[in-house]
Design a protein around this motif. Structure first.
Motif, PDB file in Angstrom:
ATOM      1  N   ARG A  76     -51.440  -5.028  28.222  1.00  0.00           N
ATOM      2  CA  ARG A  76     -50.916  -6.007  29.192  1.00  0.00           C
ATOM      3  C   ARG A  76     -52.010  -6.996  29.606  1.00  0.00           C
ATOM      4  O   ARG A  76     -51.752  -8.174  29.829  1.00  0.00           O
ATOM      5  CB  ARG A  76     -50.321  -5.291  30.405  1.00  0.00           C
ATOM      6  N   ALA A  79     -52.105  -9.496  26.970  1.00  0.00           N
ATOM      7  CA  ALA A  79     -50.967 -10.426  27.110  1.00  0.00           C
ATOM      8  C   ALA A  79     -51.305 -11.518  28.123  1.00  0.00           C
ATOM      9  O   ALA A  79     -51.050 -12.705  27.891  1.00  0.00           O
ATOM     10  CB  ALA A  79     -49.714  -9.662  27.548  1.00  0.00           C
ATOM     11  N   ASP A  80     -51.908 -11.121  29.251  1.00  0.00           N
ATOM     12  CA  ASP A  80     -52.277 -12.107  30.279  1.00  0.00           C
ATOM     13  C   ASP A  80     -53.305 -13.096  29.737  1.00  0.00           C
ATOM     14  O   ASP A  80     -53.238 -14.301  30.009  1.00  0.00           O
ATOM     15  CB  ASP A  80     -52.866 -11.405  31.515  1.00  0.00           C
ATOM     16  N   ALA A 113     -47.572 -12.479  23.330  1.00  0.00           N
ATOM     17  CA  ALA A 113     -47.869 -11.930  24.660  1.00  0.00           C
ATOM     18  C   ALA A 113     -46.690 -11.096  25.167  1.00  0.00           C
ATOM     19  O   ALA A 113     -46.876 -10.036  25.774  1.00  0.00           O
ATOM     20  CB  ALA A 113     -48.187 -13.064  25.632  1.00  0.00           C
ATOM     21  N   ASP A 114     -45.477 -11.572  24.921  1.00  0.00           N
ATOM     22  CA  ASP A 114     -44.297 -10.796  25.333  1.00  0.00           C
ATOM     23  C   ASP A 114     -44.322  -9.397  24.705  1.00  0.00           C
ATOM     24  O   ASP A 114     -44.022  -8.397  25.364  1.00  0.00           O
ATOM     25  CB  ASP A 114     -42.998 -11.498  24.881  1.00  0.00           C
ATOM     26  N   GLU A 117     -46.983  -7.251  26.321  1.00  0.00           N
ATOM     27  CA  GLU A 117     -46.578  -6.867  27.676  1.00  0.00           C
ATOM     28  C   GLU A 117     -45.486  -5.794  27.631  1.00  0.00           C
ATOM     29  O   GLU A 117     -45.531  -4.790  28.348  1.00  0.00           O
ATOM     30  CB  GLU A 117     -46.069  -8.104  28.420  1.00  0.00           C
ATOM     31  N   TYR A 118     -44.499  -6.015  26.762  1.00  0.00           N
ATOM     32  CA  TYR A 118     -43.366  -5.088  26.678  1.00  0.00           C
ATOM     33  C   TYR A 118     -43.834  -3.698  26.239  1.00  0.00           C
ATOM     34  O   TYR A 118     -43.529  -2.691  26.878  1.00  0.00           O
ATOM     35  CB  TYR A 118     -42.342  -5.661  25.691  1.00  0.00           C
TER      36      TYR A 118
END
Ligand code: NDP
Length: 487
Positions: A76, A79-80, A113-114, A117-118
């Motif tokens: 995550r 992702a950021d 990034a999605d 994150e997922y």
């Protein structure tokens, strides 16, 4: 050419560092919008491949031993970081592929990034089960990593493909070696760099460059437990066979020749949008494209008229200009493949109603091309073209359209435009395709399974389904009383 500070600083990324080995065959990186060389990488030598395999193998037990929550936090964080650096990464993706910046800003690093994150979110929620047996005995299952995974990518979505493979693999405690397409080697290196900056230990995600033989060397190595390929059907067949020799797990995301059905009662404007999205986004270089557009005879003329009008809004130009919405093909080779298909379409009697020619400017530009009066037996209606070529066919009724839509060895995607809600669901149920669309086309959010049936593939990417393809279950039987035996 601007000086992009974001360029990777070495050919490979292994054990947390850029690695160079000049003995590897040079691979020129060509900017498709100009045809100019913008970088050079080297194919991995056997020593580099060995180094990557050693690094991934060494890192895997400790990575798997971390809690899912800890692994997820790193994904995550990556992702950021990708979102914060979206502009720079999108420019690099545009340089790698030639896709317009107005696309890459919203569809590439962001979708990568999605995925991070997922799957970062899911990592801490991965569990086995408790299964109660008679007499208090029980079984519990452990969801375990597979080990070292290999990812091999196509050239159309280099950042997205790297992230779609890395995110579920790493969430489950695997490590990965990713080989990008030799045509687009740059973007995956940045993914590796960012994952490392986000805290992934050295060796967890590695990138090596090279042609097919580097991929083949990785796939056949006994230390590799799983192979995930995005590529063409012929390559998929080779890679699947090589993986089978070692009884390895596979995910195969392969090509397609997907149907898009437009019924008389459809909203024409939306149907034309679906056909444009499904044929011309990314200059038509999308595996799930709806390249066989079946239009019911009652609206065929109106559909073609509106399509011709809307094609006037295509802005062909410099992909780094925000106004451009249609860029070059990825390479001269791919451009020539597509031009050959266009010539075949003309020779076999399809009616060319738009485009068909190379654009007179530097780079590998081709006009958005539409054929009407295409019949099922024509080469352009049977083979995957992988370029901006739409084939419009017509039909009388639903049964006929369904039979013809499914009469293909592929089964990646399919779409239907209609206002009849029952027909929409009936048609979706009848499609022999892994990814179906009703009154939309080519969405691929990380929350939904993505993949193909028939020759288009095995396994699913994205969604919870991907977890099944990057982990294995171990059953542990527990006896709660004394154990009997026959003697
Ligand atoms: P290819 O099948 O030519 O190549 C895919 C990747 O496999 C490349 O990295 C390639 O290396 C590598 N490769 C080639 N031969 C071998 C081998 N024997 N062993 C291991 N690896 C090998 O596909 P393209 O790159 O031309 O991409 C276009 C194709 O990908 C289309 O058919 C398209 O439909 C499909 N695709 C499918 C998607 C999906 O999700 N279903 C998404 C995107 C594309 P190199 O090219 O560097 O030599």
């Amino acid at each position: 050419m601007r000086n992009y500070h974001a360029r990777p600083t070495g050919s490979h990324f292994i054990a947390g560092l850029y690695v160079e080995d000049d003995d590897g065959t040079p691979i020129e990186v060509i900017y498709p919008a100009t045809g100019q060389k913008i970088a050079e990488v080297h194919a991995a030598t056997p020593a580099v491949v060995r180094h990557a395999l050693d690094a991934a193998q060494r890192a895997q037990p400790a990575w798997a031993a971390m809690s899912g929550t800890e692994r997820g936090r790193i994904l995550r964080r990556a992702a950021d970081m990708i979102r914060a650096r979206n502009r720079e990464l999108s420019e690099l993706e545009t340089l790698d592929t030639g896709k317009p910046i107005q696309e890459t800003l919203v569809a590439d690093a962001t979708s990568g990034a999605d995925a991070l994150e997922y799957f970062g979110g899911l990592a801490g929620a991965l569990t086995g089960e408790h299964i109660q047996l008679a007499g208090g005995d029980f079984v519990y299952s452990r969801r375990e990593a597979l080990g070292v995974c290999v990812g091999i990518g196509a050239w159309n979505y280099p950042t997205q493909i790297a992230c779609w493979k890395a995110a579920p693999a790493l969430a489950c405690g695997n490590t990965m070696i990713f080989k990008p397409s030799e045509t687009t080697p740059l973007s995956a290196l940045k993914v590796a760099e960012i994952l490392t900056e986000a805290g992934a230990p050295p060796g967890v995600f590695n990138v090596v460059q090279g042609m097919g033989e580097v991929g083949a060397a990785l796939v056949s190595d006994p230390r590799v437990a799983k192979v995930s390929l995005t590529g063409s059907v012929p390559t998929g067949q080779k890679v699947y066979a090589a993986a089978a020799a070692g009884v390895k797990n596979v995910t195969m995301e392969l090509g397609g020749k997907s149907p898009l059905l437009v019924f008389d009662d459809a909203d024409i404007e939306s149907a034309v949008s679906g056909a444009i999205l499904g044929n011309f986004y990314s200059t038509g270089q999308v595996c799930s494209n709806g390249t066989r557009v079946f239009v019911q005879k009652g609206i065929k003329a109106a559909f073609l008229d509106r399509l011709a009008e809307r094609l006037k809004n295509a802005v062909i130009g410099d992909p780094l200009d925000m106004a451009t919405n249609f860029g070059p093909m990825v390479s001269e080779g791919q451009l020539n493949i597509v031009l050959n298909y266009i010539a075949k379409g003309v020779a076999e009697g399809a009616r060319l109603v738009a485009g068909g020619k190379r654009v007179a400017r530097d780079g590998f530009y081709l006009e958005p091309t539409v054929f009407a009066d295409v019949t099922d037996d024509m080469t352009i209606a049977r083979e995957e073209i992988f370029g901006p070529v739409m084939c419009v066919l017509d039909f009388d009724d639903e049964a006929e359209a369904m039979a013809r839509a499914n009469a293909t060895e592929y089964g990646l995607a399919a779409g239907v435009f209609t206002r009849d809600i029952q027909r929409a669901h009936r048609v979706a149920a009848g499609f022999e395709a892994g990814t179906c669309y009703i009154n939309t086309y080519n969405d691929a959010p990380v929350e939904a399974p993505f993949g193909g049936m028939k020759l288009s593939g095995v396994g699913r990417e994205n969604s919870k389904a991907a977890i099944e393809h990057y982990s294995q279950l171990k059953s542990v039987y527990v006896k709660m009383g004394p154990l009997d035996a026959p003697f």
